[in-house]
Each structure stands twice: as structure tokens, then as C-alpha cells.
Design an enzyme around this catalytic site. Structure first.
Site, PDB file in Angstrom:
ATOM      1  N   ARG A  56       0.848  -1.200   0.000  1.00  0.00           N
ATOM      2  CA  ARG A  56       0.000   0.000   0.000  1.00  0.00           C
ATOM      3  C   ARG A  56       0.883   1.250   0.000  1.00  0.00           C
ATOM      4  NH1 ARG A  56      -1.818   1.596   4.599  1.00  0.00           N
ATOM      5  NH2 ARG A  56      -2.475  -0.453   5.300  1.00  0.00           N
TER       6      ARG A  56
ATOM      7  N   TYR B 253     -16.747  17.562 -14.623  1.00  0.00           N
ATOM      8  CA  TYR B 253     -17.104  16.148 -14.636  1.00  0.00           C
ATOM      9  C   TYR B 253     -18.112  15.873 -13.510  1.00  0.00           C
ATOM     10  CZ  TYR B 253     -16.660  11.150 -13.983  1.00  0.00           C
ATOM     11  OH  TYR B 253     -16.930   9.826 -13.833  1.00  0.00           O
TER      12      TYR B 253
ATOM     13  N   ASP C 263      -7.548  19.819 -13.346  1.00  0.00           N
ATOM     14  CA  ASP C 263      -7.890  18.513 -13.903  1.00  0.00           C
ATOM     15  C   ASP C 263      -7.516  18.559 -15.381  1.00  0.00           C
ATOM     16  OD1 ASP C 263      -9.124  16.325 -15.104  1.00  0.00           O
ATOM     17  OD2 ASP C 263     -10.913  16.415 -13.848  1.00  0.00           O
TER      18      ASP C 263
ATOM     19  N   LYS D 249      -8.531   7.678 -18.926  1.00  0.00           N
ATOM     20  CA  LYS D 249      -8.876   8.251 -20.238  1.00  0.00           C
ATOM     21  C   LYS D 249      -7.661   8.226 -21.171  1.00  0.00           C
ATOM     22  CE  LYS D 249     -12.611   8.864 -17.867  1.00  0.00           C
ATOM     23  NZ  LYS D 249     -12.971  10.098 -17.188  1.00  0.00           N
TER      24      LYS D 249
HETATM   25  C1  LIG Z   1     -13.468  10.460 -15.925  1.00  0.00           C
HETATM   26  C2  LIG Z   1     -13.087  11.761 -15.358  1.00  0.00           C
HETATM   27  C3  LIG Z   1     -12.785  11.900 -14.001  1.00  0.00           C
HETATM   28  C4  LIG Z   1     -12.907  10.740 -13.012  1.00  0.00           C
HETATM   29  O1  LIG Z   1     -11.972   9.752 -13.259  1.00  0.00           O
HETATM   30  P1  LIG Z   1     -12.231   8.184 -12.968  1.00  0.00           P
HETATM   31  O2  LIG Z   1     -10.974   7.569 -13.445  1.00  0.00           O
HETATM   32  O3  LIG Z   1     -13.441   7.787 -13.736  1.00  0.00           O
HETATM   33  O4  LIG Z   1     -12.434   8.038 -11.498  1.00  0.00           O
HETATM   34  C5  LIG Z   1     -12.388  13.137 -13.548  1.00  0.00           C
HETATM   35  N1  LIG Z   1     -12.309  14.206 -14.385  1.00  0.00           N
HETATM   36  C6  LIG Z   1     -12.596  14.106 -15.691  1.00  0.00           C
HETATM   37  C7  LIG Z   1     -12.477  15.313 -16.569  1.00  0.00           C
HETATM   38  C8  LIG Z   1     -12.998  12.894 -16.224  1.00  0.00           C
HETATM   39  O5  LIG Z   1     -13.319  12.810 -17.522  1.00  0.00           O
END
Ligand SMILES: *Cc1c(COP(=O)(O)O)cnc(C)c1O
Length: 386
Positions: free
Chosen positions: A53, A105, A177, A202
Site C-alpha cells: 500500500r 465532470y 484537472d 482516459k
Molecule cells: C473520468 C473523469 C474523471 C474521473 O476519473 P475516474 O478515473 O473515472 O475516477 C475526472 N475528471 C474528468 C475530466 C474525467 O473525464
């Protein structure tokens, strides 16, 4: 530790970051260290690894890669994008305030309002495309500014350098982000952000086969605090998932180049289509923040949204159900093209009134344009829109 990368170009960094041959065998690819613990030669005497961890060699290689590709000093990997976001908010205490973008998001919005508000953290949502809205919302309790640029799903652009100036003056952290842009298109740390967050699920992973999150930062003390949260709260990714993202990152630049090209072609096709009303894509010269996008990004990517002139849910559903190459699914950033209905899918956790106020209508359709042949993608959209 990775200073040898500072002078290199992104494509080289992407291939070589975190890729030290395995010290015990010379394996060129970092092995999947599928282990929960490490043998100690005497109590407290270990090789830098005590319990998985806290530390894992596959994760370490990936965290190094995250740092290098975002021009940062430290990277941390999490079990999902929202787990990475969760760790950032856990830097705060009850009574602290966060200024966040009103278009974001849906899962981030849900985490903020449904989980952390219960713990006394206050979230103020503003349209961050106008930096004055952020400056006006600052109070002595502001501890964090959270932005997405481009935003999900309306592709709005926020001036990262200008927000960084506001956050510095306020004594607050700025977290960006960077999931939509990826380090191929934009490096928020270079523009003054304190933390970059990614849903590595993504574009970084890139193949729709793993859930993962990342944080990158320069400040050593901030890294220690976030590492403490990572190991104390435990939202760490397993070694197999780390291996997959490491492998995904190696082709980020070639994939992004094609996402950019296909994005350009599809956005212009949609814009000329007689049945289509608005197209949201940050590469159009008349996008409200094109001038900022042009300066802080190196391209405009393959994410876009659009509305039909017939802005009814029925008309949108018909298109969403008729594409053959664009698969109807949540998520984005994979090699294959996806089509999504934010109102009922990715953004269903945002109350309808809030959504509509911010421009996210019931008929909005979002595309993640993949790296297939653009001609085939256009043909598919043509037949689906009719
Ligand atoms: C998908 C997404 C998230 C969340 O990420 P996960 O891997 O699904 O937990 C956060 N911000 C954006 C812009 C996203 O597209």
C-alpha cells in the site's frame, strides 16, 4: 531524480520516463510486481519497500512517468481519477472553502457536494472562463481552486496563468484537472498550477481497459502530504493496472496527434451539417476563449459536444442509438470513438436545474473522437444524424 529528462522533448520523455531496466534481470519493461509485502533482512532493514500500500516498484515507475510527462517533480498514482481528487480535498479541513468550475465532470461534482460538504468543506461553483468570477469568490477561507480546462462537456477554456495569479494572491492551492488536454496539449504546472490531476482511465491509459488516477506536483512538502493521504487512505492502484497505464503512456504522443487531426475533421464536419445547431470544440477561431486556448494548448484534441437544431431528447436519443462506429458509452480518451449523452450518463449526478443553467441541455451529445480513419467516422455520423 529524473533530471536527465529536463532537456528532452515530450516524445522522448513519454517513451523513456520511468523505464529503468529491472535491476535483478535486466527486463526492459518494468515487471508487474504482484506482491503485497517485502522480506526484511532484520526488523526495519529493507530495500526501500515495506508493504505494497505504501510502495510498489511497478507503481513507482509509473509515478515517475507521470511526473516526467507533466514537467513535475513528483507523481502519485491512485485507484481512480476520483480517488486522486478525493486525496486533494483531504488536504483540507472542515470550514475551508473551495472555488470550483460550474461546468465539470459529474463525478467530481458529486464527490464535492454529496461527500465532502457533509464534512464541512464548502464548495463555491463559478464560471471559471471569466477569471474575475474566481477573484470575486475568494474569501480568507479559500484554500483550493479547482478547475478543468477544457471543461467536460462544454469545452470551455480557463486561463490557467491568470487563475494561478489569483490563487497565489489568495494563498490557496490551484489544482487543474488535465484529463481532457493531457500533457501532450497542455502542462498546467508550467503555467503556475500547484497540482495536476488526471483520470488516467482516459487518454493516459488510452485503451479503455483500466481505471486509474494521477496527481503531479513540484513542491516537496505538498508531495509528502499527498503521499501520506495516499498510504493512509489506501486508494492505490494494483501493479497490473500500473503496468497497463505505463504501457498506454508510451504511445500518448502518436495517439494524441491522431485525436487532434480527427477532432479537427469531425468538428468541422459537424459545424457545416444543416441539422446541427451548436458545436462545442475549443479549436474554432470563434470559440469564446480561442485566444487563450491557442496560447496555453498545443492543439485542440478530439473531445467535442454538439446540439441538434431539434434540441429534444428524442432527436438526440435517435442519433445516440444510430451510430455504428461511435459506441454509446461513458468514458473517453480511448483509441475507439465513443458517443455519450451527458444529461443521462456522465453528468446525471448534477441536478437538472444546475445543468441547464450552465448550458448543459438535455439534448447535448458528447463525442470522444478516436483514432480510426476520419472518413469512416464522418460516414458514421452522417448516417446517424440523417
Ligand atoms: C473520468 C473523469 C474523471 C474521473 O476519473 P475516474 O478515473 O473515472 O475516477 C475526472 N475528471 C474528468 C475530466 C474525467 O473525464
Amino acid at each position: 531524480m529524473h533530471s536527465q529528462f529536463f532537456s528532452m522533448k515530450l516524445a522522448t520523455k513519454i517513451i523513456h520516463a520511468g523505464a529503468e531496466p529491472d535491476p535483478s534481470t535486466g527486463a526492459i519493461m518494468t515487471p508487474i510486481y504482484q506482491t503485497s509485502t517485502y522480506v526484511q533482512s532484520a526488523p526495519g532493514v529493507n530495500k526501500g519497500y515495506e508493504y505494497a500500500r505504501s510502495q510498489n516498484p511497478t507503481r513507482k515507475a509509473l509515478e515517475e512517468a507521470f511526473a516526467v510527462i507533466e514537467n513535475g517533480k513528483h507523481g502519485l498514482a491512485f485507484s481512480s481519477g476520483v480517488a486522486a481528487t478525493d486525496a486533494v480535498i483531504k488536504l483540507l479541513s472542515s470550514g475551508d472553502e473551495v472555488i470550483a468550475g460550474s461546468d465539470m465532470y459529474g463525478g467530481t461534482y458529486r464527490l464535492f457536494t454529496k461527500v465532502f460538504e457533509r464534512f464541512g468543506v464548502k464548495f463555491i461553483f463559478v464560471d471559471t472562463a471569466d477569471v474575475k468570477n474566481i477573484a470575486n469568490a475568494v474569501t480568507p477561507k479559500t484554500k483550493l481552486i479547482w478547475i478543468e480546462t477544457p471543461t467536460n462537456p462544454l469545452m470551455s477554456i480557463t486561463d490557467i496563468s491568470a487563475v494561478a495569479a489569483v490563487s497565489k494572491k489568495a494563498g490557496a492551492l490551484l489544482c487543474v484537472d488535465n484529463t481532457f488536454a493531457t500533457p501532450y496539449l497542455q502542462n498546467p504546472l508550467d503555467l503556475g498550477a500547484d497540482i495536476v490531476m488526471h483520470s488516467a482511465t482516459k487518454y493516459l491509459g488510452g485503451h479503455s481497459d483500466v481505471i486509474q488516477g494521477a496527481l503531479v506536483m513540484n513542491d516537496d512538502a505538498l508531495r509528502e502530504k499527498l503521499y501520506f493521504i495516499q498510504k493512509s487512505c489506501g486508494a492505490v492502484p494494483g501493479p497490473m493496472d500500473c503496468f497497463l497505464v505505463l504501457r498506454g503512456i508510451k504511445t500518448l504522443h502518436v495517439r494524441m496527434k491522431q485525436h487532434n487531426e480527427n477532432g479537427y475533421v469531425v468538428a468541422h464536419f459537424l459545424r457545416k451539417h444543416p441539422k446541427i445547431d451548436k458545436v462545442y470544440w475549443c479549436g474554432f477561431h470563434d470559440h469564446p476563449n480561442y485566444n487563450i486556448a491557442k496560447v496555453q494548448m498545443r492543439g485542440f484534441g478530439g473531445m467535442m459536444s454538439f446540439t441538434l437544431k431539434d434540441d429534444s431528447v428524442e432527436a438526440a436519443v435517435k442519433v445516440l442509438s444510430s451510430t455504428k462506429l461511435f459506441s454509446l458509452a461513458e468514458s473517453l480518451g480511448g483509441v475507439e470513438s465513443l458517443i455519450n449523452h451527458p444529461a443521462s450518463m456522465t453528468h446525471a449526478s448534477i441536478p437538472r436545474e444546475e445543468r441547464i443553467k450552465n448550458g448543459l441541455t438535455d439534448g447535448l451529445i458528447r463525442l470522444s473522437v478516436g483514432i480510426e480513419d476520419a472518413d469512416d467516422l464522418i460516414e458514421d455520423l452522417k448516417q446517424a444524424i440523417g
